[in-house]
Design a protein around this motif. Structure first.
Motif, short mmCIF file in Angstrom:
data_model
loop_
_atom_site.label_atom_id
_atom_site.label_comp_id
_atom_site.label_asym_id
_atom_site.label_seq_id
_atom_site.Cartn_x
_atom_site.Cartn_y
_atom_site.Cartn_z
N ALA A 303 0.93 -1.29 -0.17
CA ALA A 303 0.48 -0.56 0.18
C ALA A 303 0.66 1.20 -0.30
CB ALA A 303 -1.12 0.13 1.10
N LEU A 304 1.81 1.12 0.77
CA LEU A 304 2.25 2.47 1.07
C LEU A 304 3.14 3.05 -0.68
CD1 LEU A 304 4.40 4.46 2.68
CD2 LEU A 304 6.17 2.80 2.75
N ALA A 305 3.74 1.58 -1.22
CA ALA A 305 5.03 1.72 -2.18
C ALA A 305 3.72 2.41 -3.01
CB ALA A 305 5.25 0.52 -2.51
N THR A 306 2.60 2.79 -3.65
CA THR A 306 1.78 2.98 -4.38
C THR A 306 1.60 4.69 -4.41
OG1 THR A 306 -0.27 3.16 -2.97
CG2 THR A 306 -0.05 1.41 -3.77
N LEU A 307 2.42 5.43 -3.22
CA LEU A 307 2.99 6.53 -3.25
C LEU A 307 3.29 6.85 -4.85
CD1 LEU A 307 0.95 6.40 -0.66
CD2 LEU A 307 2.89 8.58 0.44
N PRO A 308 3.40 8.04 -5.47
CA PRO A 308 4.18 8.32 -6.37
C PRO A 308 5.83 8.78 -6.60
CG PRO A 308 2.67 10.80 -5.08
CD PRO A 308 2.49 9.49 -4.24
N GLY A 309 5.93 8.90 -5.35
CA GLY A 309 7.93 8.81 -5.47
C GLY A 309 8.55 8.03 -4.65
N PHE A 310 7.93 6.65 -4.93
CA PHE A 310 8.47 5.16 -4.56
C PHE A 310 8.06 3.97 -6.66
CE2 PHE A 310 6.50 6.05 -0.55
CZ PHE A 310 7.95 4.53 0.00
N VAL A 311 9.17 5.05 -7.20
CA VAL A 311 9.80 4.83 -8.48
C VAL A 311 11.03 4.52 -8.55
CG1 VAL A 311 9.22 7.22 -9.15
CG2 VAL A 311 11.50 6.56 -8.42
N LEU A 312 11.21 3.59 -7.93
CA LEU A 312 12.40 2.29 -8.13
C LEU A 312 11.76 1.07 -7.45
CD1 LEU A 312 15.69 3.82 -6.58
CD2 LEU A 312 14.73 3.00 -8.94
N PRO A 313 12.33 -0.22 -7.52
CA PRO A 313 11.27 -1.33 -7.22
C PRO A 313 11.62 -1.11 -5.94
CG PRO A 313 12.21 -1.75 -9.22
CD PRO A 313 12.78 -0.07 -8.78
N GLY A 314 10.67 -1.92 -5.25
CA GLY A 314 10.18 -2.33 -3.42
C GLY A 314 10.55 -3.65 -3.26
N ASP A 315 11.11 -4.63 -2.45
CA ASP A 315 11.88 -5.32 -1.87
C ASP A 315 10.54 -6.21 -1.57
OD1 ASP A 315 14.12 -5.51 -2.58
OD2 ASP A 315 15.46 -4.83 -0.60
N ILE A 316 9.54 -6.05 -2.20
CA ILE A 316 7.74 -7.17 -2.25
C ILE A 316 7.39 -8.15 -2.71
CG2 ILE A 316 5.58 -6.11 -1.87
CD1 ILE A 316 6.92 -3.53 -1.93
N SER A 317 8.85 -9.14 -2.50
CA SER A 317 8.91 -10.40 -3.22
C SER A 317 7.42 -11.09 -2.93
CB SER A 317 9.74 -10.62 -3.63
OG SER A 317 10.49 -10.54 -2.07
N ASN A 318 7.38 -11.91 -3.46
CA ASN A 318 6.18 -13.29 -3.52
C ASN A 318 6.14 -13.86 -2.31
OD1 ASN A 318 5.04 -13.24 -6.33
ND2 ASN A 318 7.09 -15.28 -6.96
N SER A 319 4.77 -14.20 -1.39
CA SER A 319 4.83 -14.81 -0.40
C SER A 319 5.93 -15.94 0.03
CB SER A 319 3.53 -15.39 0.17
OG SER A 319 2.42 -14.12 0.50
N GLY A 320 5.76 -16.43 -1.21
CA GLY A 320 6.51 -18.02 -1.47
C GLY A 320 7.84 -18.32 -1.75
N ARG A 321 8.09 -17.19 -1.53
CA ARG A 321 9.81 -16.91 -1.68
C ARG A 321 10.47 -17.49 -0.67
NH1 ARG A 321 14.40 -15.19 -3.26
NH2 ARG A 321 15.62 -14.19 -1.89
N TYR A 322 9.67 -16.84 0.39
CA TYR A 322 9.98 -16.98 1.90
C TYR A 322 9.50 -17.93 3.20
CZ TYR A 322 12.84 -12.20 1.16
OH TYR A 322 12.72 -11.11 0.59
N TRP A 323 7.89 -18.19 2.16
CA TRP A 323 7.22 -19.26 3.14
C TRP A 323 6.80 -19.93 2.38
CZ3 TRP A 323 9.03 -16.76 7.56
CH2 TRP A 323 8.80 -15.12 7.71
N LYS A 324 6.70 -21.49 3.55
CA LYS A 324 5.42 -22.15 2.92
C LYS A 324 4.31 -21.66 2.15
CE LYS A 324 9.19 -26.25 3.81
NZ LYS A 324 9.83 -26.77 5.35
N GLU A 325 3.93 -21.87 3.46
CA GLU A 325 2.37 -21.01 3.36
C GLU A 325 2.85 -19.77 4.37
OE1 GLU A 325 -1.10 -23.52 4.61
OE2 GLU A 325 0.64 -25.08 4.91
N ASP A 326 2.29 -18.53 3.78
CA ASP A 326 1.97 -17.15 4.27
C ASP A 326 0.17 -17.42 5.43
OD1 ASP A 326 2.47 -14.91 5.16
OD2 ASP A 326 2.24 -14.13 2.61
N ILE A 327 0.35 -16.32 6.01
CA ILE A 327 -0.42 -16.24 7.12
C ILE A 327 -1.34 -15.51 6.69
CG2 ILE A 327 0.63 -16.74 9.20
CD1 ILE A 327 0.60 -13.63 9.92
#
Ligand code: MG
Length: 368
Positions: A303-327
């Motif tokens: 949600a925060l990364a939708t602000l206009p100054g967030f012009v570079l890609p965020g470290d917001i990867s897939n849940s599945g990259r870190y967790w077998k199952e997310d919560i």
């Protein structure tokens, strides 16, 4: 709105694989989740404090202490008209991660009460945000190459490689030779110092990095300014910026050219927005970093990364990259390097209550 109840839980969630940075590593996260209840609604947040004080002085245990002893007991029964009110707590020094947990749960609650996605309440826009990925330190270059290959194939738009002394220049040179066009950056997590490492850091100019993140001490904006004057690669600040005051000082000194904004690190979303605004006014791009969050923290970050100054890609990867199952459901999954922004009210994803309860190792309930 009157907060009726606050529930703080600690749960333990195994990472799919050990994650190592310049200041240590972790295989299982001890995560604090906070729920604020009001008017039959629930606001959720995640405290980003880690198990050990390697990234910040705050840990899962200090945050538990600050929340249970100081921040939560008086909250139920209190009228809260605006989540921003919860940031201040002027009688409490420091502990931005603990206070962010309260503030961010209040933002979710407020967005749900207004039936708005958190993105809209924050002033953001768009249906998806560009995302990148952070790769922990690997034992061998070959292991790192395999990780990078997979992440590029997955579509991530920024590849962040963790570095530390001994795993830096030679490793980055090999990576750049192997992936000449990859959108590459390095994160040092404060592993270097001036003047002794100036030459080594200046060598990294030849690798065409998008940025080098937090090369120097977490409390040294002056040396970061000296370094930025001496190298061409943009310096990005992470650990050094814990408040809008830190950001203003960094802008004033020229301690970099980019800020990695993590709401949990800076005391919450209001502070994150203020840092975004200050950087945007000065022409510094920002992006949203990650703290090995579950889907609850990830939802706030998206949600925060939708602000206009967030012009570079965020470290917001897939849940599945870190967790077998997310919560949470649905889990976070990106397509072509774009993470969809949940359209539901508040954080827009639903906590999986049964799974959360099964993973909970301790819990405190506060009621008016
Ligand atoms: Mg970092």
């Amino acid at each position: 709105m009157r907060v009726a109840r606050a529930v703080l839980r600690e749960l333990v969630l195994e990472l799919k694989r050990h994650f190592e940075t310049g200041t240590g590593g972790t295989g299982a996260r001890r995560i604090l989740l906070l729920t604020l209840e009001a008017e039959d609604l629930e606001g959720w947040s995640e405290c980003v404090a880690a198990e050990t004080p390697g990234y910040s002085y705050e840990t899962t245990d200090t945050a538990w202490q600050v929340l249970t002893r100081w921040l939560l007991p008086d909250l139920p029964g209190r009228e809260v008209d605006d989540a921003r009110q919860l940031h201040a707590a002027p009688w409490l020094r420091g502990h931005p991660m603990a206070r962010a947990a309260v503030e961010m749960a209040a933002w979710d609650l407020e967005a749900k009460r207004r039936n708005l996605p958190l993105r809209d309440l924050l002033g953001g826009a768009g249906e998806a945000v560009p995302v990148g990925v952070a790769i922990g330190i690997q034992k061998t270059d070959d292991a790192l190459f395999r990780r990078i290959e997979q992440c590029l194939a997955d579509g991530y738009r920024k590849i962040k490689v963790k570095i530390k002394p001994g795993r830096d220049v030679n490793m980055l040179r090999a990576v750049r030779e192997r992936f000449p066009d990859a959108p590459l950056m390095a994160d040092a997590n404060s592993s270097y110092a001036l003047p002794e490492d100036l030459e080594l850091l200046a060598t990294m100019d030849e690798f065409d990095l998008m940025m080098i993140e937090q090369p120097l001490s977490h409390e040294d904006l002056l040396d970061h300014a000296a370094l930025q004057r001496s190298i061409a690669t943009p310096v990005c600040l992470d650990e050094s910026v814990r408040s809008v005051g830190d950001a203003r000082l960094a802008l004033h000194l020229g301690s970099g050219r980019i800020v990695n904004v993590k709401p949990g690190r800076v005391g919450g979303l209001a502070s994150a927005v203020a840092i975004h605004d200050a950087c945007r006014a000065a022409g510094w791009p920002v992006w949203c970093g990650g703290m090995l969050e579950t889907g609850i923290g990830r939802a706030h970050n998206v949600a925060l990364a939708t602000l206009p100054g967030f012009v570079l890609p965020g470290d917001i990867s897939n849940s599945g990259r870190y967790w077998k199952e997310d919560i949470v459901v649905p889990e976070f999954a990106m397509t072509d390097g774009l993470m969809p922004v949940p359209e539901g009210a508040g954080i827009g994803v639903a906590p999986r209550r049964n799974r959360i309860e099964a993973l909970t190792t301790r819990m405190r309930v506060f009621e008016s």
